[in-house]
Write a protein that holds these residues in place. Structure first.
Motif, PDB file in Angstrom:
ATOM      1  N   LEU A 217     -51.264  37.457  65.982  1.00  6.60           N
ATOM      2  CA  LEU A 217     -51.785  38.820  65.961  1.00  6.60           C
ATOM      3  C   LEU A 217     -53.304  38.765  66.027  1.00  6.60           C
ATOM      4  CD1 LEU A 217     -49.716  40.583  63.131  1.00  6.60           C
ATOM      5  CD2 LEU A 217     -49.586  41.079  65.573  1.00  6.60           C
ATOM      6  N   SER A 218     -53.894  39.503  66.953  1.00  6.27           N
ATOM      7  CA  SER A 218     -55.349  39.644  66.977  1.00  6.27           C
ATOM      8  C   SER A 218     -55.753  40.652  65.914  1.00  6.27           C
ATOM      9  CB  SER A 218     -55.813  40.131  68.346  1.00  6.27           C
ATOM     10  OG  SER A 218     -55.357  41.460  68.577  1.00  6.27           O
ATOM     11  N   ARG A 219     -57.045  40.730  65.623  1.00  2.00           N
ATOM     12  CA  ARG A 219     -57.509  41.707  64.650  1.00  2.00           C
ATOM     13  C   ARG A 219     -57.207  43.134  65.103  1.00  2.00           C
ATOM     14  NH1 ARG A 219     -63.578  40.315  63.290  1.00  2.00           N
ATOM     15  NH2 ARG A 219     -63.549  39.301  65.327  1.00  2.00           N
ATOM     16  N   THR A 220     -57.342  43.379  66.413  1.00  2.00           N
ATOM     17  CA  THR A 220     -57.043  44.710  66.951  1.00  2.00           C
ATOM     18  C   THR A 220     -55.576  45.038  66.794  1.00  2.00           C
ATOM     19  OG1 THR A 220     -58.818  44.481  68.572  1.00  2.00           O
ATOM     20  CG2 THR A 220     -57.144  46.160  69.009  1.00  2.00           C
ATOM     21  N   ARG A 260     -40.928  22.758  53.175  1.00  2.00           N
ATOM     22  CA  ARG A 260     -42.354  22.434  53.102  1.00  2.00           C
ATOM     23  C   ARG A 260     -43.175  23.656  53.543  1.00  2.00           C
ATOM     24  NH1 ARG A 260     -44.227  17.042  55.659  1.00  2.00           N
ATOM     25  NH2 ARG A 260     -45.860  17.442  54.107  1.00  2.00           N
ATOM     26  N   PRO A 261     -43.250  24.650  52.700  1.00  2.00           N
ATOM     27  CA  PRO A 261     -43.866  25.924  53.098  1.00  2.00           C
ATOM     28  C   PRO A 261     -45.333  25.822  53.479  1.00  2.00           C
ATOM     29  CG  PRO A 261     -42.586  26.170  51.076  1.00  2.00           C
ATOM     30  CD  PRO A 261     -42.724  24.710  51.328  1.00  2.00           C
ATOM     31  N   VAL A 262     -46.126  25.083  52.703  1.00  2.00           N
ATOM     32  CA  VAL A 262     -47.567  25.017  52.948  1.00  2.00           C
ATOM     33  C   VAL A 262     -47.864  24.178  54.189  1.00  2.00           C
ATOM     34  CG1 VAL A 262     -49.814  24.374  51.990  1.00  2.00           C
ATOM     35  CG2 VAL A 262     -48.049  25.333  50.491  1.00  2.00           C
ATOM     36  N   SER A 263     -47.221  23.036  54.313  1.00  2.00           N
ATOM     37  CA  SER A 263     -47.449  22.168  55.475  1.00  2.00           C
ATOM     38  C   SER A 263     -47.089  22.871  56.774  1.00  2.00           C
ATOM     39  CB  SER A 263     -46.628  20.881  55.346  1.00  2.00           C
ATOM     40  OG  SER A 263     -47.045  20.125  54.237  1.00  2.00           O
ATOM     41  N   GLU A 264     -45.965  23.591  56.755  1.00  2.00           N
ATOM     42  CA  GLU A 264     -45.543  24.309  57.963  1.00  2.00           C
ATOM     43  C   GLU A 264     -46.532  25.422  58.299  1.00  2.00           C
ATOM     44  OE1 GLU A 264     -42.686  23.677  59.968  1.00  2.00           O
ATOM     45  OE2 GLU A 264     -42.757  21.821  58.818  1.00  2.00           O
ATOM     46  N   ALA A 265     -47.033  26.104  57.279  1.00  2.00           N
ATOM     47  CA  ALA A 265     -48.017  27.165  57.525  1.00  2.00           C
ATOM     48  C   ALA A 265     -49.312  26.602  58.080  1.00  2.00           C
ATOM     49  CB  ALA A 265     -48.283  27.936  56.230  1.00  2.00           C
ATOM     50  N   LEU A 266     -49.780  25.473  57.519  1.00  2.00           N
ATOM     51  CA  LEU A 266     -51.008  24.850  58.023  1.00  2.00           C
ATOM     52  C   LEU A 266     -50.854  24.378  59.464  1.00  2.00           C
ATOM     53  CD1 LEU A 266     -52.181  22.794  54.902  1.00  2.00           C
ATOM     54  CD2 LEU A 266     -53.302  24.797  55.894  1.00  2.00           C
ATOM     55  N   ALA A 267     -49.600  24.079  59.847  1.00  2.00           N
ATOM     56  CA  ALA A 267     -49.330  23.680  61.234  1.00  2.00           C
ATOM     57  C   ALA A 267     -49.222  24.890  62.167  1.00  2.00           C
ATOM     58  CB  ALA A 267     -48.057  22.843  61.295  1.00  2.00           C
ATOM     59  N   GLY A 268     -49.369  26.104  61.600  1.00  2.00           N
ATOM     60  CA  GLY A 268     -49.354  27.318  62.419  1.00  2.00           C
ATOM     61  C   GLY A 268     -47.987  27.901  62.642  1.00  2.00           C
ATOM     62  N   ARG A 269     -46.986  27.476  61.874  1.00  2.00           N
ATOM     63  CA  ARG A 269     -45.625  28.017  62.036  1.00  2.00           C
ATOM     64  C   ARG A 269     -45.505  29.274  61.196  1.00  2.00           C
ATOM     65  NH1 ARG A 269     -45.042  22.426  61.945  1.00  2.00           N
ATOM     66  NH2 ARG A 269     -44.321  21.611  63.943  1.00  2.00           N
ATOM     67  N   GLY A 270     -45.245  30.369  61.864  1.00  2.00           N
ATOM     68  CA  GLY A 270     -45.234  31.685  61.235  1.00  2.00           C
ATOM     69  C   GLY A 270     -46.020  32.635  62.114  1.00  2.00           C
ATOM     70  N   THR A 271     -46.769  33.516  61.518  1.00  2.00           N
ATOM     71  CA  THR A 271     -47.627  34.439  62.253  1.00  2.00           C
ATOM     72  C   THR A 271     -49.086  34.113  61.951  1.00  2.00           C
ATOM     73  OG1 THR A 271     -45.969  36.198  62.142  1.00  2.00           O
ATOM     74  CG2 THR A 271     -48.231  36.853  62.648  1.00  2.00           C
ATOM     75  N   VAL A 272     -49.829  33.734  62.970  1.00  2.00           N
ATOM     76  CA  VAL A 272     -51.249  33.409  62.817  1.00  2.00           C
ATOM     77  C   VAL A 272     -52.068  34.640  63.179  1.00  2.00           C
ATOM     78  CG1 VAL A 272     -53.142  31.917  63.566  1.00  2.00           C
ATOM     79  CG2 VAL A 272     -50.818  30.982  63.366  1.00  2.00           C
ATOM     80  N   ILE A 273     -52.984  35.015  62.291  1.00  2.00           N
ATOM     81  CA  ILE A 273     -53.815  36.202  62.503  1.00  2.00           C
ATOM     82  C   ILE A 273     -55.271  35.776  62.621  1.00  2.00           C
ATOM     83  CG2 ILE A 273     -54.546  38.423  61.562  1.00  2.00           C
ATOM     84  CD1 ILE A 273     -51.956  38.458  59.952  1.00  2.00           C
ATOM     85  N   GLY A 274     -55.963  36.335  63.584  1.00  6.81           N
ATOM     86  CA  GLY A 274     -57.384  36.038  63.736  1.00  6.81           C
ATOM     87  C   GLY A 274     -57.653  35.108  64.903  1.00  6.81           C
TER      88      GLY A 274
END
Length: 274
Positions: A217-220, A260-274
Protein backbone atom coordinates in the motif's frame (compact mmCIF):
# COMPACT_ATOMS: atom_id res chain seq x y z
CA UNK A 1 19.32 6.51 22.67
CA UNK A 2 18.70 3.36 20.56
CA UNK A 3 21.71 1.58 19.12
CA UNK A 4 22.03 -0.94 16.26
CA UNK A 5 18.87 -2.70 15.20
CA UNK A 6 18.19 -6.37 14.50
CA UNK A 7 17.19 -6.06 10.85
CA UNK A 8 19.36 -5.18 7.91
CA UNK A 9 18.24 -1.56 7.80
CA UNK A 10 19.98 -0.56 11.02
CA UNK A 11 17.03 1.42 12.44
CA UNK A 12 14.77 1.02 15.47
CA UNK A 13 12.13 -1.72 15.36
CA UNK A 14 8.72 -1.40 17.03
CA UNK A 15 6.60 -4.55 17.26
CA UNK A 16 2.87 -4.14 17.92
CA UNK A 17 1.32 -7.39 19.15
CA UNK A 18 -2.43 -7.61 18.65
CA UNK A 19 -4.72 -8.61 21.49
CA UNK A 20 -6.57 -11.49 19.81
CA UNK A 21 -6.81 -15.00 21.24
CA UNK A 22 -4.96 -16.74 18.40
CA UNK A 23 -1.80 -14.57 18.41
CA UNK A 24 1.28 -16.83 18.78
CA UNK A 25 2.97 -15.12 21.73
CA UNK A 26 5.55 -17.85 22.20
CA UNK A 27 6.49 -17.75 18.52
CA UNK A 28 6.88 -13.97 18.68
CA UNK A 29 9.06 -14.21 21.79
CA UNK A 30 11.20 -16.95 20.21
CA UNK A 31 11.63 -14.87 17.07
CA UNK A 32 12.62 -11.76 19.02
CA UNK A 33 15.08 -13.82 21.03
CA UNK A 34 16.99 -14.43 17.80
CA UNK A 35 17.36 -10.73 17.02
CA UNK A 36 20.15 -8.50 18.30
CA UNK A 37 17.95 -5.64 19.53
CA UNK A 38 17.15 -3.13 20.79
CA UNK A 39 13.45 -3.01 20.02
CA UNK A 40 10.24 -1.80 21.64
CA UNK A 41 7.09 -3.88 22.01
CA UNK A 42 3.56 -2.51 22.32
CA UNK A 43 0.74 -4.99 22.93
CA UNK A 44 -3.01 -5.25 23.21
CA UNK A 45 -5.24 -7.57 25.22
CA UNK A 46 -8.76 -6.97 23.95
CA UNK A 47 -9.82 -10.64 23.94
CA UNK A 48 -8.61 -11.13 27.51
CA UNK A 49 -10.22 -7.84 28.60
CA UNK A 50 -13.58 -8.90 27.16
CA UNK A 51 -13.34 -12.33 28.79
CA UNK A 52 -12.51 -10.85 32.19
CA UNK A 53 -15.27 -8.23 31.85
CA UNK A 54 -17.85 -10.96 31.24
CA UNK A 55 -16.62 -13.02 34.19
CA UNK A 56 -16.69 -9.97 36.48
CA UNK A 57 -20.05 -8.72 35.23
CA UNK A 58 -18.64 -5.47 33.84
CA UNK A 59 -20.53 -4.24 30.79
CA UNK A 60 -18.49 -3.20 27.74
CA UNK A 61 -20.02 -0.44 25.66
CA UNK A 62 -18.69 0.42 22.20
CA UNK A 63 -19.07 3.99 20.93
CA UNK A 64 -19.07 4.87 17.24
CA UNK A 65 -18.18 8.50 16.58
CA UNK A 66 -19.88 10.55 13.89
CA UNK A 67 -16.70 10.09 11.81
CA UNK A 68 -17.09 6.31 11.97
CA UNK A 69 -14.36 5.41 14.49
CA UNK A 70 -15.16 2.82 17.15
CA UNK A 71 -13.88 2.97 20.72
CA UNK A 72 -14.70 1.31 24.02
CA UNK A 73 -16.45 3.58 26.52
CA UNK A 74 -14.08 3.63 29.47
CA UNK A 75 -15.46 4.12 32.96
CA UNK A 76 -13.71 3.36 36.25
CA UNK A 77 -14.81 -0.30 36.24
CA UNK A 78 -13.48 -0.87 32.73
CA UNK A 79 -10.16 0.77 33.65
CA UNK A 80 -9.89 -1.74 36.51
CA UNK A 81 -10.51 -4.61 34.10
CA UNK A 82 -7.89 -3.16 31.75
CA UNK A 83 -5.35 -3.03 34.56
CA UNK A 84 -5.98 -6.72 35.17
CA UNK A 85 -5.91 -7.74 31.52
CA UNK A 86 -3.44 -5.41 29.80
CA UNK A 87 -1.09 -4.30 32.59
CA UNK A 88 -1.42 -7.55 34.52
CA UNK A 89 -1.89 -10.94 32.89
CA UNK A 90 -1.02 -10.18 29.24
CA UNK A 91 1.90 -7.85 29.95
CA UNK A 92 3.55 -10.14 32.47
CA UNK A 93 3.01 -13.27 30.36
CA UNK A 94 4.73 -11.57 27.42
CA UNK A 95 7.59 -10.50 29.70
CA UNK A 96 7.81 -14.08 31.01
CA UNK A 97 7.99 -15.54 27.48
CA UNK A 98 10.60 -13.01 26.37
CA UNK A 99 12.75 -13.71 29.42
CA UNK A 100 12.50 -17.41 28.58
CA UNK A 101 13.92 -16.68 25.14
CA UNK A 102 16.80 -14.52 26.36
CA UNK A 103 15.21 -11.07 25.99
CA UNK A 104 15.63 -8.91 29.12
CA UNK A 105 12.12 -7.44 28.99
CA UNK A 106 10.58 -4.85 31.31
CA UNK A 107 6.78 -4.54 31.39
CA UNK A 108 5.34 -1.03 31.62
CA UNK A 109 2.11 0.86 31.15
CA UNK A 110 1.93 4.50 30.18
CA UNK A 111 1.38 5.19 33.89
CA UNK A 112 4.77 3.86 35.00
CA UNK A 113 7.28 6.68 35.23
CA UNK A 114 4.76 8.71 33.19
CA UNK A 115 6.10 6.76 30.22
CA UNK A 116 3.30 7.89 27.92
CA UNK A 117 1.23 10.91 28.88
CA UNK A 118 -2.06 11.52 27.13
CA UNK A 119 -4.72 14.21 26.92
CA UNK A 120 -8.17 13.20 28.06
CA UNK A 121 -10.87 13.45 25.43
CA UNK A 122 -13.22 16.37 25.89
CA UNK A 123 -15.98 14.18 24.54
CA UNK A 124 -16.84 11.84 21.71
CA UNK A 125 -19.57 12.99 19.32
CA UNK A 126 -21.99 10.13 18.60
CA UNK A 127 -25.39 9.77 16.97
CA UNK A 128 -28.13 8.27 19.12
CA UNK A 129 -31.86 8.38 18.49
CA UNK A 130 -31.43 10.83 15.64
CA UNK A 131 -29.48 13.24 17.85
CA UNK A 132 -25.79 14.14 18.14
CA UNK A 133 -24.61 13.58 21.71
CA UNK A 134 -21.32 14.13 23.52
CA UNK A 135 -20.08 11.11 25.50
CA UNK A 136 -17.35 11.69 28.09
CA UNK A 137 -15.26 8.98 29.69
CA UNK A 138 -11.76 8.07 30.91
CA UNK A 139 -10.13 7.94 27.50
CA UNK A 140 -7.76 10.09 25.51
CA UNK A 141 -4.95 10.28 23.02
CA UNK A 142 -1.21 9.86 23.63
CA UNK A 143 0.65 13.16 23.46
CA UNK A 144 4.07 12.84 25.07
CA UNK A 145 6.71 10.16 25.66
CA UNK A 146 9.18 10.03 28.55
CA UNK A 147 12.26 9.80 26.33
CA UNK A 148 14.60 9.83 29.33
CA UNK A 149 13.06 6.65 30.76
CA UNK A 150 12.99 4.91 27.38
CA UNK A 151 16.59 5.96 26.77
CA UNK A 152 17.70 4.52 30.12
CA UNK A 153 15.98 1.21 29.37
CA UNK A 154 17.17 0.84 25.78
CA UNK A 155 20.64 2.10 26.60
CA UNK A 156 20.85 -0.43 29.44
CA UNK A 157 19.98 -3.35 27.18
CA UNK A 158 16.38 -3.74 28.36
CA UNK A 159 13.39 -4.30 26.08
CA UNK A 160 10.35 -2.16 27.02
CA UNK A 161 7.02 -3.99 26.75
CA UNK A 162 4.44 -1.20 26.73
CA UNK A 163 0.66 -1.14 27.01
CA UNK A 164 -2.26 0.98 28.22
CA UNK A 165 -3.51 2.66 30.34
CA UNK A 166 -1.77 6.00 29.92
CA UNK A 167 -1.45 8.86 32.40
CA UNK A 168 -3.39 12.04 31.63
CA UNK A 169 -2.82 15.70 32.44
CA UNK A 170 -4.55 15.17 35.82
CA UNK A 171 -2.25 12.21 36.62
CA UNK A 172 -5.15 9.77 36.26
CA UNK A 173 -5.29 6.51 34.31
CA UNK A 174 -6.97 6.73 30.91
CA UNK A 175 -7.69 4.26 28.13
CA UNK A 176 -6.24 4.88 24.69
CA UNK A 177 -5.59 3.09 21.43
CA UNK A 178 -2.31 1.16 21.42
CA UNK A 179 -2.09 1.84 17.68
CA UNK A 180 -1.89 5.55 18.54
CA UNK A 181 0.79 4.79 21.13
CA UNK A 182 2.78 3.02 18.40
CA UNK A 183 2.44 6.06 16.12
CA UNK A 184 3.72 8.39 18.86
CA UNK A 185 6.63 6.10 19.82
CA UNK A 186 7.58 5.72 16.16
CA UNK A 187 7.73 9.49 15.70
CA UNK A 188 9.57 10.15 18.98
CA UNK A 189 12.15 7.38 18.55
CA UNK A 190 12.60 7.64 14.79
CA UNK A 191 11.57 4.04 14.13
CA UNK A 192 12.70 2.66 10.81
CA UNK A 193 10.27 -0.28 10.87
CA UNK A 194 6.96 -0.91 12.59
CA UNK A 195 5.51 -4.42 12.53
CA UNK A 196 1.79 -4.87 13.25
CA UNK A 197 1.02 -8.51 14.13
CA UNK A 198 -2.69 -9.29 13.73
CA UNK A 199 -5.06 -12.24 13.33
CA UNK A 200 -4.88 -12.19 9.52
CA UNK A 201 -2.18 -12.66 6.85
CA UNK A 202 -2.11 -8.89 6.26
CA UNK A 203 -4.51 -6.19 5.12
CA UNK A 204 -7.28 -8.02 3.24
CA UNK A 205 -9.09 -6.73 0.17
CA UNK A 206 -12.01 -8.88 1.30
CA UNK A 207 -12.16 -9.28 5.11
CA UNK A 208 -13.79 -12.70 4.63
CA UNK A 209 -11.10 -14.01 2.24
CA UNK A 210 -7.68 -14.71 3.83
CA UNK A 211 -6.20 -15.14 0.35
CA UNK A 212 -6.99 -11.52 -0.60
CA UNK A 213 -3.89 -10.00 1.01
CA UNK A 214 -2.90 -6.62 -0.41
CA UNK A 215 0.89 -6.99 -0.78
CA UNK A 216 1.73 -3.28 -0.84
CA UNK A 217 0.00 0.00 0.00
CA UNK A 218 1.33 3.44 -0.89
CA UNK A 219 0.68 6.34 1.46
CA UNK A 220 -1.96 7.65 -0.95
CA UNK A 221 -3.66 4.27 -1.12
CA UNK A 222 -3.53 3.95 2.67
CA UNK A 223 -5.40 7.25 3.04
CA UNK A 224 -8.05 6.06 0.58
CA UNK A 225 -8.47 2.74 2.37
CA UNK A 226 -8.84 4.52 5.72
CA UNK A 227 -11.62 6.73 4.36
CA UNK A 228 -13.50 3.62 3.18
CA UNK A 229 -12.87 1.37 6.21
CA UNK A 230 -15.24 0.85 9.11
CA UNK A 231 -14.93 -0.16 12.75
CA UNK A 232 -11.61 -1.16 14.33
CA UNK A 233 -9.72 -1.33 11.02
CA UNK A 234 -10.58 2.30 10.28
CA UNK A 235 -8.89 3.43 13.51
CA UNK A 236 -5.88 1.15 12.88
CA UNK A 237 -5.36 2.53 9.37
CA UNK A 238 -5.63 6.11 10.62
CA UNK A 239 -2.88 5.43 13.19
CA UNK A 240 -0.72 3.82 10.50
CA UNK A 241 -1.12 6.94 8.38
CA UNK A 242 0.51 8.88 11.19
CA UNK A 243 3.37 6.38 11.31
CA UNK A 244 4.24 6.76 7.62
CA UNK A 245 3.74 10.53 7.47
CA UNK A 246 7.46 11.11 7.98
CA UNK A 247 8.22 9.10 4.87
CA UNK A 248 11.04 7.18 6.60
CA UNK A 249 9.16 4.45 8.48
CA UNK A 250 8.44 1.12 6.84
CA UNK A 251 5.28 -0.56 8.14
CA UNK A 252 4.37 -4.22 7.76
CA UNK A 253 0.96 -5.62 8.70
CA UNK A 254 1.60 -9.32 9.17
CA UNK A 255 0.21 -12.57 10.56
CA UNK A 256 0.75 -12.94 14.29
CA UNK A 257 -0.55 -16.52 14.38
CA UNK A 258 2.19 -18.26 12.42
CA UNK A 259 5.36 -20.01 13.60
CA UNK A 260 7.81 -17.14 12.96
CA UNK A 261 5.73 -13.95 12.92
CA UNK A 262 8.52 -11.37 13.26
CA UNK A 263 10.96 -13.00 10.82
CA UNK A 264 8.25 -13.36 8.19
CA UNK A 265 7.21 -9.73 8.64
CA UNK A 266 10.81 -8.50 8.34
CA UNK A 267 11.02 -10.49 5.10
CA UNK A 268 8.06 -8.44 3.80
CA UNK A 269 5.41 -11.17 4.00
CA UNK A 270 2.10 -9.48 4.67
CA UNK A 271 1.17 -5.95 3.67
CA UNK A 272 4.05 -3.49 3.29
CA UNK A 273 3.12 0.18 3.62
CA UNK A 274 5.29 3.09 2.55
Amino acid sequence: MPGPMPDESGGLLIVKIGGGESINLDGIARDLGGLSGPFVIVHGANALRDSLARRLGVEKRVLTSVSGHESVQSDRDLIDVMLMAYAGVRNKRIVELLQGHGVNAVGLTGLDGALVRGRRNRGIRVREGGKTLIKRDLSGKPAEVNRKLLGLLLGGGFTPVVTVPLIDEHNAAINSENDDVVALLSAELGAECVIQLIEAPGFLEDPDDPASVVARLSRTELARRESEARGRMKRKLLALQRVVESGTTRVVIADGRIERPVSEALAGRGTVIG
